[in-house]
Scaffold this active site. Structure first.
Site, PDB file in Angstrom:
ATOM      1  N   HIS A 272       0.820  -1.206   0.000  1.00 36.30           N
ATOM      2  CA  HIS A 272       0.000   0.000   0.000  1.00 36.30           C
ATOM      3  C   HIS A 272       0.859   1.263   0.000  1.00 36.30           C
ATOM      4  CE1 HIS A 272      -3.348   2.540   0.594  1.00 36.30           C
ATOM      5  NE2 HIS A 272      -3.292   2.642   1.894  1.00 36.30           N
ATOM      6  N   CYS A 273       2.192   1.117   0.131  1.00 33.85           N
ATOM      7  CA  CYS A 273       3.021   2.314   0.340  1.00 33.85           C
ATOM      8  C   CYS A 273       3.932   2.652  -0.845  1.00 33.85           C
ATOM      9  CB  CYS A 273       3.865   2.133   1.593  1.00 33.85           C
ATOM     10  SG  CYS A 273       2.862   1.954   3.068  1.00 33.85           S
ATOM     11  N   ILE A 274       4.913   1.778  -1.110  1.00 32.91           N
ATOM     12  CA  ILE A 274       5.980   2.160  -2.047  1.00 32.91           C
ATOM     13  C   ILE A 274       5.461   2.454  -3.460  1.00 32.91           C
ATOM     14  CG2 ILE A 274       8.278   1.500  -2.945  1.00 32.91           C
ATOM     15  CD1 ILE A 274       8.139   2.024   0.118  1.00 32.91           C
TER      16      ILE A 274
END
Ligand SMILES: NC(=O)c1ccc[n+]([C@@H]2O[C@H](COP(=O)([O-])OP(=O)(O)OC[C@H]3O[C@@H](n4cnc5c(N)ncnc54)[C@H](O)[C@@H]3O)[C@@H](O)[C@H]2O)c1
Length: 445
Positions: A272-274
């Site tokens: 969900h981040c990078i």
């Protein structure tokens, strides 16, 4: 004074903590507060999650059910879908998703919905903290005006800050309490009280001068990772073209005790981040007439990796006079990273999709993921869901190719090497020793 009121409540642990969004970030956080003696209420839109928590069960890999049960049994933790209870909280922490729209612009709808609920039920004396990753300016440009609109004044009626979450799901060494927490308030009082609050659950708090600095620090961290992974992926392709072992090169470079930090190539970036966070930064930069070229380049390189893995598999099959069309391909590991069940943005989804579009018979084994669905808008192959296959000897033996997409620890790689005919290892999951004893042809990233 609201600052002193809240400081008093925090110091004697009588502050009631509300956390909105009980996912990978919110659940570990709320449990940490409960374990430190705070009464906490978790606000969720997903009734299945509130039911699990209230029954004392965890659905997040880093949070034990024992801890959830302990907090619930001691009356410290309750989960609810009733947002009217926000009014009774002294601190409200927002941990909702921040995805991208199809256009890759920030999707602020979750933050706006959570902010709207707070606006409805807020009262004098509350501290509101945003933890969701977002672009610099969100806390003071988006949330602050919502609360001021209601007639409340900053520092007199409420405090507001941003504190990024840095949790690394599945990392046994670094968990909420020993990951330093950055805190930036919209006002000095907001920073001070938020830093005091987090000081009760984490070993180290780093206060900065504004919410914008804290928002930008989080995006810098994750953009740094996206760019370095992009470079590792490019180096892997380059080493491959030169016939050099990528993994041996990075291992050697990493012996330098300063000025080098190893990043590793892989089948693509996930989670969900990078893959998402750098877009929050480049979107905001564009609004100020600035074009962030490193971010675009890293995205370009990283997004080619699933195609590159398919190309490696296609070429290896071709060497054996086999076409992808009709080949049986076992994908080993589909979660986006080792030892967790998170499928968000997992590159395995694209690899499966590309192979199915080319006519392969694709199946998978992943001890953490019972089913994989293909309901996203970009599916080009079949959209039929896939179900986890038991990894029997026959399954391995009958596969024309095994692609290791995620290097989960519990998998017997020796057995794969013994029984498979062709393996594409995108994670360096197979040690030199395992490879040496192998009957399979092994292609490595
Ligand atoms: N997962 C990570 O490793 C990680 C690490 C650092 C930061 N973050 C950031 O933290 C934020 C949350 O991520 P996550 O991984 O916990 O997401 P998640 O999807 O696991 O959890 C979010 C939860 O919020 C709930 N939710 C959605 N809208 C809601 C609403 N209006 N009210 C109450 N609950 C609502 C969802 O049902 C879900 O349970 C994101 O901004 C993410 O970028 C995530």
């Amino acid at each position: 004074m609201i600052k002193e009121e809240l400081q008093g409540l925090i110091s004697d642990r009588s502050a009631r903590i509300g956390v909105i969004g009980l996912g990978y970030v919110g659940l570990p956080l709320i449990v940490e507060f409960c374990l430190k003696g705070f009464e906490s209420v978790g606000f969720e839109v997903d009734e299945a999650k509130t039911a699990e928590i209230n029954a004392g069960r965890s659905y997040i890999v880093d949070v034990t059910s024992e801890n959830v049960k302990k907090c619930v049994d001691e009356g410290k933790l309750i989960a609810t879908t009733d947002f009217t209870r926000l009014n009774a909280c002294d601190v409200i922490i927002i941990c909702v998703p921040t995805p991208l729209r199809k256009t890759k612009d920030p999707d602020m709808s979750y933050i706006l919905t959570a902010g709207g609920e707070i606006q409805k039920y807020m009262r004098h004396g509350q501290l509101i903290i945003l933890e969701s990753t977002t672009y610099p300016g969100t806390t003071d440009e988006v949330l602050l005006p919502m609360f001021e609109e209601k007639g409340f004044n900053l520092d007199e009626d409420f405090l507001i800050a941003f504190s990024p979450e840095r949790v690394d799901p599945g990392n046994p060494q670094y968990q909420t309490h020993n990951i330093p927490k950055v805190v930036g308030g919209v006002s000095a009082d907001s920073t001070e009280v938020s830093a005091m609050l987090y000081g009760t659950i984490v070993d180290q708090v780093h206060a900065v001068s504004s919410a914008r600095v804290a928002e930008a620090a989080k995006l810098w961290e994750n953009t740094f990772r996206a760019i370095n992974i992009g470079m590792a992926n490019e180096m892997a392709k380059l080493c491959n073209a030169l016939g050099i072992d990528t993994w041996e090169v990075v291992r050697a470079a990493a012996t330098k005790p300063f000025g080098f930090m190893p990043f590793y190539p892989g089948p693509g970036i996930g989670g969900h981040c990078i893959p998402l966070d750098p877009h929050y930064l480049s979107w905001k930069a564009r609004q100020h007439g600035f074009d962030s070229q490193f971010i675009s380049l890293a995205e370009q390189v990283n997004s080619t990796m699933p195609n590159y893995v398919v190309e490696l598999a296609t070429n290896a099959l071709n060497d054996e006079r086999k076409a992808v069309n009709g080949s049986k391909i076992l994908i080993l590991g589909v979660a986006y990273k080792k030892d967790i069940d998170d499928m968000r943005e997992s590159p395995a989804l694209s690899i499966i999709d590309l192979l199915r579009a080319d006519g392969a018979d694709v199946y998978y084994h992943d001890p953490f993921v019972p089913v994989v669905t293909f309901d996203h808008a970009y599916t080009i192959g079949e959209a039929e869901p896939l179900y986890n296959k038991e990894m029997t000897d026959d399954l391995i033996r009958d596969s024309d190719c095994v692609i290791i997409c995620t290097e989960h620890s519990g998998v017997d790689y020796g057995r794969i090497c013994e029984l498979a005919s062709l393996i594409v290892d995108t994670r360096n999951a197979l040690s030199a020793e395992t490879r040496n004893g192998s009957n399979a042809r092994i292609v490595r990233l």
